[in-house]
Design an enzyme around this catalytic site. Structure first.
Site, PDB file in Angstrom:
ATOM      1  N   GLU A   1      -0.973   6.959  10.559  1.00 46.54           N
ATOM      2  CA  GLU A   1       0.238   7.330  10.338  1.00 46.54           C
ATOM      3  C   GLU A   1       1.345   8.291  11.614  1.00 46.54           C
ATOM      4  O   GLU A   1       0.604   9.497  10.839  1.00 46.54           O
ATOM      5  CB  GLU A   1       1.282   7.200   9.374  1.00 46.54           C
TER       6      GLU A   1
ATOM      7  N   THR B   1       7.002   7.352  11.365  1.00 46.58           N
ATOM      8  CA  THR B   1       7.868   7.085   9.706  1.00 46.58           C
ATOM      9  C   THR B   1       9.313   7.508  10.197  1.00 46.58           C
ATOM     10  O   THR B   1       9.984   8.040  11.387  1.00 46.58           O
ATOM     11  CB  THR B   1       7.596   9.040   8.732  1.00 46.58           C
TER      12      THR B   1
ATOM     13  N   HIS C   1       8.574   2.396  11.210  1.00 44.68           N
ATOM     14  CA  HIS C   1       9.710   2.935   9.118  1.00 44.68           C
ATOM     15  C   HIS C   1      10.589   2.983   9.549  1.00 44.68           C
ATOM     16  O   HIS C   1      10.946   2.726  10.247  1.00 44.68           O
ATOM     17  CB  HIS C   1       9.098   3.419   9.165  1.00 44.68           C
TER      18      HIS C   1
ATOM     19  N   GLY D   1      13.034   4.355   0.641  1.00 44.46           N
ATOM     20  CA  GLY D   1      13.957   5.258   1.008  1.00 44.46           C
ATOM     21  C   GLY D   1      13.887   6.045   0.004  1.00 44.46           C
ATOM     22  O   GLY D   1      14.159   5.850  -1.056  1.00 44.46           O
TER      23      GLY D   1
ATOM     24  N   LYS E   1       8.600  -8.504  -3.767  1.00 42.68           N
ATOM     25  CA  LYS E   1       8.332  -8.016  -2.528  1.00 42.68           C
ATOM     26  C   LYS E   1       7.494  -8.492  -1.296  1.00 42.68           C
ATOM     27  O   LYS E   1       7.738  -9.082  -0.542  1.00 42.68           O
ATOM     28  CB  LYS E   1       8.211  -6.389  -2.043  1.00 42.68           C
TER      29      LYS E   1
ATOM     30  N   GLN F   1       0.863   4.517  -1.234  1.00 43.48           N
ATOM     31  CA  GLN F   1       1.148   6.164  -1.255  1.00 43.48           C
ATOM     32  C   GLN F   1      -0.409   6.224  -1.727  1.00 43.48           C
ATOM     33  O   GLN F   1      -1.304   5.631  -1.776  1.00 43.48           O
ATOM     34  CB  GLN F   1       1.957   6.160  -2.742  1.00 43.48           C
TER      35      GLN F   1
ATOM     36  N   GLN G   1       0.581  22.074   0.497  1.00 48.73           N
ATOM     37  CA  GLN G   1       1.308  21.110   1.030  1.00 48.73           C
ATOM     38  C   GLN G   1       0.994  19.491   0.114  1.00 48.73           C
ATOM     39  O   GLN G   1       1.921  19.024  -0.274  1.00 48.73           O
ATOM     40  CB  GLN G   1       0.728  20.956   2.506  1.00 48.73           C
TER      41      GLN G   1
HETATM   42  P1  FAD Z   1      12.086  -0.431  -3.655  1.00 50.84           P
HETATM   43  O1  FAD Z   1      11.028  -1.133  -3.421  1.00 50.84           O
HETATM   44  O2  FAD Z   1      12.929  -0.406  -3.898  1.00 50.84           O
HETATM   45  O3  FAD Z   1      11.134   0.504  -5.336  1.00 50.84           O
HETATM   46  C1  FAD Z   1      12.259   1.972  -5.382  1.00 50.84           C
HETATM   47  C2  FAD Z   1      12.173   1.490  -7.288  1.00 50.84           C
HETATM   48  O4  FAD Z   1      12.886   1.012  -7.183  1.00 50.84           O
HETATM   49  C3  FAD Z   1      10.946   1.688  -7.931  1.00 50.84           C
HETATM   50  O5  FAD Z   1      10.696   2.041  -9.037  1.00 50.84           O
HETATM   51  C4  FAD Z   1      11.024  -0.093  -8.285  1.00 50.84           C
HETATM   52  O6  FAD Z   1      10.090  -0.585  -9.132  1.00 50.84           O
HETATM   53  C5  FAD Z   1      12.585  -0.382  -7.832  1.00 50.84           C
HETATM   54  N1  FAD Z   1      13.000  -1.627  -7.900  1.00 50.84           N
HETATM   55  C6  FAD Z   1      12.438  -2.069  -6.870  1.00 50.84           C
HETATM   56  N2  FAD Z   1      13.433  -3.119  -6.628  1.00 50.84           N
HETATM   57  C7  FAD Z   1      13.990  -3.208  -7.361  1.00 50.84           C
HETATM   58  C8  FAD Z   1      15.321  -4.348  -8.167  1.00 50.84           C
HETATM   59  N3  FAD Z   1      15.155  -6.039  -7.384  1.00 50.84           N
HETATM   60  N4  FAD Z   1      15.356  -4.083  -9.261  1.00 50.84           N
HETATM   61  C9  FAD Z   1      15.395  -2.787 -10.834  1.00 50.84           C
HETATM   62  N5  FAD Z   1      14.599  -1.649  -9.498  1.00 50.84           N
HETATM   63  C10 FAD Z   1      13.927  -2.556  -8.645  1.00 50.84           C
HETATM   64  N6  FAD Z   1      10.640   7.303   2.861  1.00 50.84           N
HETATM   65  C11 FAD Z   1      10.880   7.563   3.865  1.00 50.84           C
HETATM   66  O7  FAD Z   1      12.538   8.212   3.669  1.00 50.84           O
HETATM   67  N7  FAD Z   1      10.159   7.151   5.099  1.00 50.84           N
HETATM   68  C12 FAD Z   1      10.005   7.103   5.276  1.00 50.84           C
HETATM   69  O8  FAD Z   1       8.716   7.002   6.739  1.00 50.84           O
HETATM   70  C13 FAD Z   1       9.049   6.689   4.133  1.00 50.84           C
HETATM   71  N8  FAD Z   1       7.073   5.873   4.867  1.00 50.84           N
HETATM   72  C14 FAD Z   1       6.795   5.110   3.403  1.00 50.84           C
HETATM   73  C15 FAD Z   1       5.330   5.123   4.069  1.00 50.84           C
HETATM   74  C16 FAD Z   1       4.410   4.461   2.404  1.00 50.84           C
HETATM   75  C17 FAD Z   1       3.507   3.705   3.493  1.00 50.84           C
HETATM   76  C18 FAD Z   1       4.835   4.849   0.794  1.00 50.84           C
HETATM   77  C19 FAD Z   1       4.399   4.626   0.326  1.00 50.84           C
HETATM   78  C20 FAD Z   1       5.870   5.731   1.016  1.00 50.84           C
HETATM   79  C21 FAD Z   1       7.162   5.917   2.001  1.00 50.84           C
HETATM   80  N9  FAD Z   1       7.897   6.499   1.715  1.00 50.84           N
HETATM   81  C22 FAD Z   1       8.747   6.576   2.747  1.00 50.84           C
HETATM   82  C23 FAD Z   1       8.947   6.793   0.742  1.00 50.84           C
HETATM   83  C24 FAD Z   1       9.623   5.776  -0.156  1.00 50.84           C
HETATM   84  O9  FAD Z   1      10.533   5.628   0.811  1.00 50.84           O
HETATM   85  C25 FAD Z   1       9.671   6.117  -1.263  1.00 50.84           C
HETATM   86  O10 FAD Z   1       8.789   5.939  -2.341  1.00 50.84           O
HETATM   87  C26 FAD Z   1      11.229   4.847  -2.158  1.00 50.84           C
HETATM   88  O11 FAD Z   1      11.486   6.120  -3.450  1.00 50.84           O
HETATM   89  C27 FAD Z   1      10.665   4.384  -1.819  1.00 50.84           C
HETATM   90  O12 FAD Z   1      10.544   3.599  -1.526  1.00 50.84           O
HETATM   91  P2  FAD Z   1      10.650   1.476  -1.674  1.00 50.84           P
HETATM   92  O13 FAD Z   1      10.375   0.694  -0.781  1.00 50.84           O
HETATM   93  O14 FAD Z   1       8.634   1.835  -2.695  1.00 50.84           O
HETATM   94  O15 FAD Z   1      11.753   1.027  -2.644  1.00 50.84           O
END
Ligand code: FAD
Length: 305
Positions: free
Chosen positions: A36, A67, A96, A127, A184, A194, A230
């Protein structure tokens, strides 16, 4: 493990454009090893990334991912790096994409641009809320699942999602976290986690998803500690634990080279345990540097081109 160009006639994905390998298919064929990167901000950082990608190309990665800045802050830069990898290297890219702060029409436009250049791999993410998001109208995508469904409607994208072995910091509890992740994954093809430092966090996640009837590949995300400050900061933000045993192993060392040496040792042990336990691949958070990843590869005896 190069690009494996294929053609597609799915809706929204021009059949005339040669398409990159779909990650779902790479995973079907065997373990994937991926890296990544983040899109560079300056010309100097761009040169560093170019050199890093050239150095890592020898490890024949299954794919690399780029990202996306929260709220669309790297929209053009992410696209530029993904398209550059697609056109200038033999490596399969994945973009991403985060949905918070984007409208449906913006997301459609971004996905269409990837489809138009044959990039069929998207990591669909929620995000984190952008600065000042409180004053904006509610997002058209409350959660990542909404973006997953939108991308799936194109018919050509292989879609990955984020998984949080130690539970997403905004989840009210573990069961809810797993339920939303399972939802999902019923639509998406695979997840990338993560980072974490104890393999048990990963294996518990896999077991809990299986108990919910979901057995899609979950690729563990690996973050070698190369700089103590970091990783501590990133662990705080992501909800990952910086375990006491790791702090102890690093000890009082202020010498960053020593911290990095221990970090690589610990990451190698973790990777070995994950692969032995059946993980479908490894995804390295490289921080745009190649050294730690190359060293771990060599210690694990992974194939090099
Ligand atoms: P979601 O799936 O929307 O989940 C977020 C929260 O909402 C969780 O607590 C989940 O349980 C809850 N939730 C999900 N669906 C529902 C629903 N239907 N009803 C109620 N609650 C719900 N961030 C960036 O900004 N840019 C990047 O490029 C980036 N790359 C990443 C790469 C990896 C491998 C990982 C693991 C994370 C990355 N992130 C990145 C971070 C990520 O965007 C954050 O962790 C963000 O806060 C949550 O993303 P998610 O896709 O898990 O969101």
């Amino acid at each position: 493990m190069g690009m494996g160009i294929h053609r597609s006639s799915a809706a929204g994905c021009p059949a005339s454009v040669p398409r990159v390998a779909r990650i779902a298919e790479l995973l079907d064929r065997g373990r994937t090893f991926s890296f990544e990167f983040f899109p560079p901000k300056t010309d100097y950082a761009q040169l560093t990334l170019g050199r890093t990608i050239a150095e890592l190309e020898h490890l024949a990665p299954s794919f690399v991912s780029v990202t996306y800045g929260a709220g669309g802050s790297t929209r053009a830069r992410t696209h530029a790096v993904v398209e550059w990898v697609r056109k200038e290297t033999p490596i399969t890219p994945m973009a991403h994409l985060t949905c918070s702060a984007h409208s449906r029409s913006e997301i459609t436009e971004i996905l269409e641009k990837y489809a138009a250049v044959g990039v069929d791999n998207i990591l669909a993410l929620g995000g984190d809320p952008a600065v000042g998001a409180e004053s904006l109208p509610p997002s058209e995508y409350p959660h990542a699942i909404d973006l997953v469904e939108h991308a799936a409607s194109f018919g050509c994208f292989s879609i990955g999602v984020a998984a949080h072995p130690e539970v997403h910091p905004r989840s009210p509890n573990r069961a809810t976290d797993r339920r939303h992740l399972a939802d999902k994954l019923r639509v998406a093809d695979f997840a990338i986690t993560q980072f974490f430092f104890d393999a048990d966090h990963y294996f518990s996640l896999v077991d809990e998803l299986e108990a919910l009837g979901v057995s899609k590949p979950i690729i563990p995300g690996i973050m070698p500690v190369t700089n103590r400050a970091q990783v501590r900061r990133m662990a705080e933000l992501s909800g990952a634990e910086f375990p006491a045993w790791l702090a102890e192993r690093i000890g009082e060392s202020v010498d960053e080279a020593e911290v990095s040496r221990i970090g690589i040792e610990v990451a190698t042990e973790l990777c070995a345990e994950l692969l032995e336990g059946g993980a479908p691949g490894l995804h390295f958070f490289t921080m745009n540097r190649s050294g730690a990843t190359r060293e771990i590869y060599s210690r694990l005896g992974l194939p090099v081109a």
